[in-house]
Design an enzyme around this catalytic site. Structure first.
Site: not given
Length: 470
Positions: A78, A154, A178
């Site tokens: 990420k 997220s 997330s």
């Protein structure tokens, strides 16, 4: 539908010589070429570096000298983790790309040291601020099962990449759900371990809420990743000591006879009826398999107000360090959070933190009676992409539709989302398993039991990329 190999199966194939890391990496890169124009899971792909790492891994396997349990497995990171040689813009137009990028975060360093092949970086909403994935730099990330729907967030880019075959593994962050939200929405496994289990650097402005977590298509793969990511790093003073035993072995612990609480609403959440039905069926399967399940709520009220204070003040503290003029350049929703965070006093923050600590004590007491807690992961199925809340729902912010995730960031407990089933329209639904602090091995073992008694589909969504070895 073509079956995918899990990372564990891929490593076994490396060992036997059936498949090479170069073949696996080329297959992942083909999948990115074929699908990512539609899904938008990656903000950066480095084909040259990935193939170079794959060739080095191939040599190690050929010589019988792999450097880790996941050597050569194609993996994404990420875009919240510092990564040497690649920009870490965190989805923000206010973070300049052209600056030195010469430091690896602990997560990135451990992946490199263990020989994983880094394909690139996955998308995140700006500063990972919300439970869906879109930003002003790269646009909207979509769910591979239905590209009109969100993959959650997220860490939505990471989940979408894994389920679409664009790399077997990924690492996300989780400050309010997330990792678990997109794991649920995309039908994969996502673990938020005990706070401090995976070292972080730089320190997150979200403080005690912030975790990193592995994401994969099987529980075994998540356990193997945790063995890698839980290794110590001196840059995180809150990091826990190394685990006493390997998670790859603990995941097979026999949990039959243990007592699980099943809370369908935590006592306050409104849950979509189809989600509730699917999760209840998965819980019943665990009960039939020998886990002793009792329906019980932990006994706390919705801590959203305290969470909002902790979340928005953390965001405000971070954004206050941004260059002048940033307020007009950031995501309008994040700007609202920034403005909200600046309204709170130190007293407000301390009171919210005290509520967080009290919630942790309450859950500690709860786990003297119940080994684990079972809940839905998310209260609703995936909704239309490009929106913070479901259109027409009347909701105002993302925590309102994910009431099962953020409380356990506040308590710092390990929590894992595993696939529970699919809706009538074919969209994934997740079951959340929560354990006492430091019981990461236990939640993995319960997740493994569910995987065994209710195997989930291992096919890629329609439009999938190429299979390894074909």
């Amino acid at each position: 539908m073509t079956n995918l190999l899990t990372a564990s199966e891929l490593v076994a194939a490396y060992s036997s010589g059936e498949i090479s890391p170069v073949e696996a990496t080329e297959a992942a890169l083909r999948a990115i070429e074929e699908r990512d124009g539609e899904i938008n899971a990656y903000c950066l792909v480095d084909r040259t570096a990935a193939l170079e790492e794959a060739r080095a891994s191939e040599t190690r396997w050929r010589e019988g000298n792999p450097i880790g349990w996941l050597d050569g497995v194609p993996t994404s990171i990420k875009d919240m983790f510092l990564t040497r040689g690649w920009p870490t813009r965190r989805g923000s137009p206010c973070i300049e790309e052209n600056q030195p990028w010469d430091v690896d975060s602990p997560v990135t360093a451990r992946l490199r040291e263990n020989g994983l092949v880094l394909l690139g970086k996955t998308t995140t909403p700006e500063l990972a601020w919300k439970g869906v994935t879109d930003n002003l730099l790269t646009g909207i990330t979509r769910n591979p099962w239905d590209p009109t729907r969100t993959p959650g967030g997220s860490s939505g880019g990471s989940a979408a990449a894994v389920v679409a075959g664009m790399g077997e593994l990924s690492v996300g962050t989780d400050g309010g759900g997330s990792v678990r939200i997109p794991a649920s929405f995309c039908g994969i496994v996502g673990l938020k371990p005990t706070h401090g289990r995976i070292p972080l650097y730089p320190a997150s402005p979200f403080g005690a809420l912030s975790h990193a977590g592995p994401m994969a298509r099987s529980v075994d793969d998540v356990a193997l990743m945790l063995d890698v990511l839980a290794l110590p790093d001196h840059r995180d003073p809150a990091a826990l000591p190394p685990p006493e035993s390997a998670y790859r072995e603990a995941v097979r612990r026999d949990v039959r006879g243990l007592i699980a609480a099943y809370s369908p609403t935590l006592g306050y959440a409104k849950v979509d009826p189809e989600v509730a039905r699917i999760v209840r069926a998965a819980v019943a399967a665990l009960d039939d398999a020998g886990l002793r399940v009792e329906e019980a709520d932990p006994g706390f009220t919705d801590p959203k107000e305290a969470f909002d204070i902790l979340w928005s003040t953390g965001a405000a503290q971070w954004l206050n360090t941004f260059p002048p003029g940033s307020e007009e350049r950031i995501d309008p929703g994040l700007r609202r959070v920034w403005q909200q965070g600046r309204t709170y006093s130190a007293s407000d923050y301390l009171a919210a933190n005290a509520e967080r600590a009290a919630l942790g004590i309450l859950m500690g007491e709860f786990h003297t009676r119940f080994d684990v807690l079972l809940t839905p992961t998310v209260a609703i199925p995936p909704f239309e992409a490009g929106h913070e809340v479901p259109p027409g729902s009347g909701l105002s912010s993302w925590p309102e539709w994910t009431p099962f995730t953020y409380p356990f960031n506040m308590t710092q407990q390990p929590a894992i989302s595993v696939p529970a089933g699919t809706t009538s329209s074919g969209l994934p639904v997740g079951l959340q398993i929560v354990g006492p602090r430091h019981s990461d091995d236990l939640v993995l073992a319960v997740a493994k039991l569910l995987e065994e008694v209710r195997p989930w589909p291992t096919d890629r969504p329609a439009g999938r990329g190429s299979r390894v070895g074909t």
